[in-house]
Design an enzyme around this catalytic site. Sequence first.
Site, PDB file in Angstrom:
ATOM      1  N   ASP A 106      37.845 -21.735 -47.134  1.00 14.64           N
ATOM      2  CA  ASP A 106      37.490 -22.340 -48.411  1.00 14.64           C
ATOM      3  C   ASP A 106      37.754 -23.839 -48.266  1.00 14.64           C
ATOM      4  O   ASP A 106      38.644 -24.236 -47.512  1.00 14.64           O
ATOM      5  CB  ASP A 106      38.356 -21.748 -49.521  1.00 14.64           C
ATOM      6  CG  ASP A 106      38.156 -22.466 -50.839  1.00 14.64           C
ATOM      7  OD1 ASP A 106      37.017 -22.499 -51.325  1.00 14.64           O
ATOM      8  OD2 ASP A 106      39.145 -23.016 -51.357  1.00 14.64           O
ATOM      9  N   ASP A 160      43.068 -20.528 -51.079  1.00 13.36           N
ATOM     10  CA  ASP A 160      44.298 -20.783 -51.838  1.00 13.36           C
ATOM     11  C   ASP A 160      44.164 -20.577 -53.333  1.00 13.36           C
ATOM     12  O   ASP A 160      45.156 -20.606 -54.049  1.00 13.36           O
ATOM     13  CB  ASP A 160      44.783 -22.213 -51.586  1.00 13.36           C
ATOM     14  CG  ASP A 160      43.919 -23.251 -52.300  1.00 13.36           C
ATOM     15  OD1 ASP A 160      42.704 -23.009 -52.453  1.00 13.36           O
ATOM     16  OD2 ASP A 160      44.457 -24.291 -52.700  1.00 13.36           O
ATOM     17  N   ASP A 193      39.599 -17.228 -54.814  1.00 16.32           N
ATOM     18  CA  ASP A 193      39.548 -16.809 -53.409  1.00 16.32           C
ATOM     19  C   ASP A 193      40.070 -15.389 -53.212  1.00 16.32           C
ATOM     20  O   ASP A 193      39.916 -14.811 -52.130  1.00 16.32           O
ATOM     21  CB  ASP A 193      40.383 -17.758 -52.530  1.00 16.32           C
ATOM     22  CG  ASP A 193      39.783 -19.152 -52.458  1.00 16.32           C
ATOM     23  OD1 ASP A 193      38.546 -19.261 -52.541  1.00 16.32           O
ATOM     24  OD2 ASP A 193      40.551 -20.119 -52.323  1.00 16.32           O
ATOM     25  N   CYS A 250      65.766   5.942 -27.730  1.00 19.00           N
ATOM     26  CA  CYS A 250      64.515   5.924 -26.984  1.00 19.00           C
ATOM     27  C   CYS A 250      63.351   6.333 -27.871  1.00 19.00           C
ATOM     28  O   CYS A 250      63.533   6.660 -29.048  1.00 19.00           O
ATOM     29  CB  CYS A 250      64.594   6.833 -25.760  1.00 19.00           C
ATOM     30  SG  CYS A 250      64.693   8.599 -26.191  1.00 19.00           S
ATOM     31  N   CYS A 275      63.581   9.685 -29.633  1.00 20.96           N
ATOM     32  CA  CYS A 275      64.399   9.660 -30.849  1.00 20.96           C
ATOM     33  C   CYS A 275      63.548   9.258 -32.048  1.00 20.96           C
ATOM     34  O   CYS A 275      63.661   9.835 -33.135  1.00 20.96           O
ATOM     35  CB  CYS A 275      65.563   8.680 -30.692  1.00 20.96           C
ATOM     36  SG  CYS A 275      66.695   9.061 -29.342  1.00 20.96           S
TER      37      CYS A 275
END
Length: 757
Positions: free
Chosen positions: A448, A645, A649, A26, A29
């Site tokens: 981009d 990419d 960037d 739970c 714990c």
Amino acid sequence: MVSLIEDRAGNPGGESITLAVEGMTCASCVRHVEKALTGVPGVLSASVNLATERAEVTRAPGAASNEELEAAVEAAGYAARPFDFVAPREEFSARRDVELTHLTRALLLAAALTLPVFLLEMGSHFVPAIHDFVMDTIGMRQSRYLQFVLTTLVLAGPGLRFYRAGIPAMLHGAPNMNSLVAVGTLAAWVYSVVATFAPGVLPAGTANVYYEAAAVIVTLVLAGRTMEARARGRTSDAIKHLVGLQPKTASVMRDGKMTDVPLAEIRIGDRIHVRPGEKVAVDGVVEQGQSFVDESMMSGEPMPVEKAAGDPVTGGTVNRTGAFTFRAEKVGSDTLLAQIIRMVEQAQGAKLPIQSLVDTITAWFVPAVMGIAALTVLVWLVFGPDPALTFALVNGVAVLIIACPCAMGLATPTSIMVGSGRAAELGVLFRKGDALQALSDVEVVAFDKTGTLTEGKPILTDLIVAAGFDRAAVLSCVAAVEASSKHPVAQAIVAAARAEDLALPSVSGFEALPGYGVKARVDGQVIEIGADRMFVGRDLAGFAADAARLADRGRTPLYVVVDGTPAAMIAVADPVKPTTAAAIATLRERGVTIAMISGDNRRTAEAIAREIGIDHVVAEVLPDGKVAALDKLRAGGKAIAFVGDGINDAPALAAADIGIAIGTGTDIAIESADVVLMGGDPSLVAKAIGLSAATMRNIKQNLFWAFAYNAVLIPVAAGALYPAYGVLLSPVFAAGAMALSSVFVVGNALRLRRWRE
């Protein structure tokens, strides 16, 4: 995409270790394990996840050994060991299967022992015929003796797990869900034993037995845990799918002959033969043969890719036709697939910011419930009707049993586990756990252009030569200079020259000017190639009309200057990806503002924006200006995501609230991102945002249920409705409600497995 998942960012000055933790049931714990780990000298932070049963620990270099961490967890009443992301998952799955088998057996045994107790006691109350049968055959006293024996077997057998975990936790001052069940059932059992064997010590009229309550509670809680374990096993289906992409063995050249070798025994440099229909075992480079390989698992592209000598292959991809032999270059944890699996598992084990509120509440939940139960007993003893002791016992036990910290502990991590797993199946990988929450709040998405919205593979469309210059000579010189560049535009020019079988002269003094262009010396002449901003102050008027015409068609004009004289204008077009327009439309339907950041001149950028439906364009931006462009788009405090990419960037990906890297891009861009898209499809951006929003909705639904359930039913169990309506909640029904509560939360989270855009 080689090193995208080496380590999660955000732990400067520390090193991370992941522990597998056993015995947690739970939210309490979770809190206790975290407290135990952070108490070890040298531990900087610890985050424990109930759904994945793992702890992420950050420690100072050289401090807090694995043994010390394991000992701290053991002292708190749990078990821990280092978690190996690369080890075969069969061990983890087998452990889950064994746990489910043990729970199922315990449940069946408990149910078989409980049924007679339930029929003897409750049947006698509600069915006169059963009452008469019991009285005429075994009698009340013998009936209680039999109930005592059967209930004791239930508690000492299938129910022993609650006492082994719950009582020590209480003695450590850290009560948990097991403690609630242990105290509740023991209270009912002890009271019943006294009523059975020494009824005279109890007030008149209170010598009742509650064996059926203790036995049924254990059985129902076991039923809930069994259903929960079965459901939680389904939350890791995404990992199982990814692991299933790995072949068990591979044909490896050993001692001059091909031998089937287990995946774990493949070494760098091994030569591996792949037949049609087989999976590529590890990452490497083709040495012999030719074939078409299905790489959809990492690129999302359905068309097989041709492979020949010198081409890279990725582990987990499928060889469709032909056969080839490749040299292993990355094995074990270094393969792309292993890193993807690690990324998904780390995302599943993440703790989102929303969890901090839950942690604060659950830290006090179980002690508060025990306090409410004690107060309930006291109030009923003082103010309750006769027999007050009976009412006090029943309602106190009901409060202990109905409280469900399990649901509170599972509400967030289970949704994260299923949501991030579903994202991986769709090709979206979360490098940083909190990105799953932050992405749902994004209001602006800035793309981009090159390689993200477009193919990133431009083609030469026009070459307009000034008077006095030869077209073939200009193209061969320009291609010779651009051959030294890796830029897509440069590659398009080189490809055009080679298509015309032009010889490329030698080049010296090559110099790249980022954001502007390149220059070099060819046959004694200085050749400069670049955008108009590179030639400020030069007379390019002769190309003005053609430049305007081409820019209106979305083509980027570049200029060629030879020894200071404008010689030609080159037009390059980068085709828009087929899915771009639909992806932009989907995002706009979600109410997201779309922007495009491009280094192209404004006219070209706006032409492309009109084509794909983007309203906001930031053009003529140099690489170091993308961060400033994001700051302007963020005006008013809007959360912004940037999609890119390329190497240039990386700063923008890091500066955005959420950086989203196209998986076909560079390692530097991917390392700077929060989210990685497998393949270059822009529609994955819309899917990532949509799934993030769906996951957060799911988490809020779970949290509402968990908190509302406890807030409403704990007072009912305490008897809040009795003065007005005469309604009391039996501990048996409380146990059933508690068991179903956590099952509801897990079941609701599992709905994310079927999420579609």
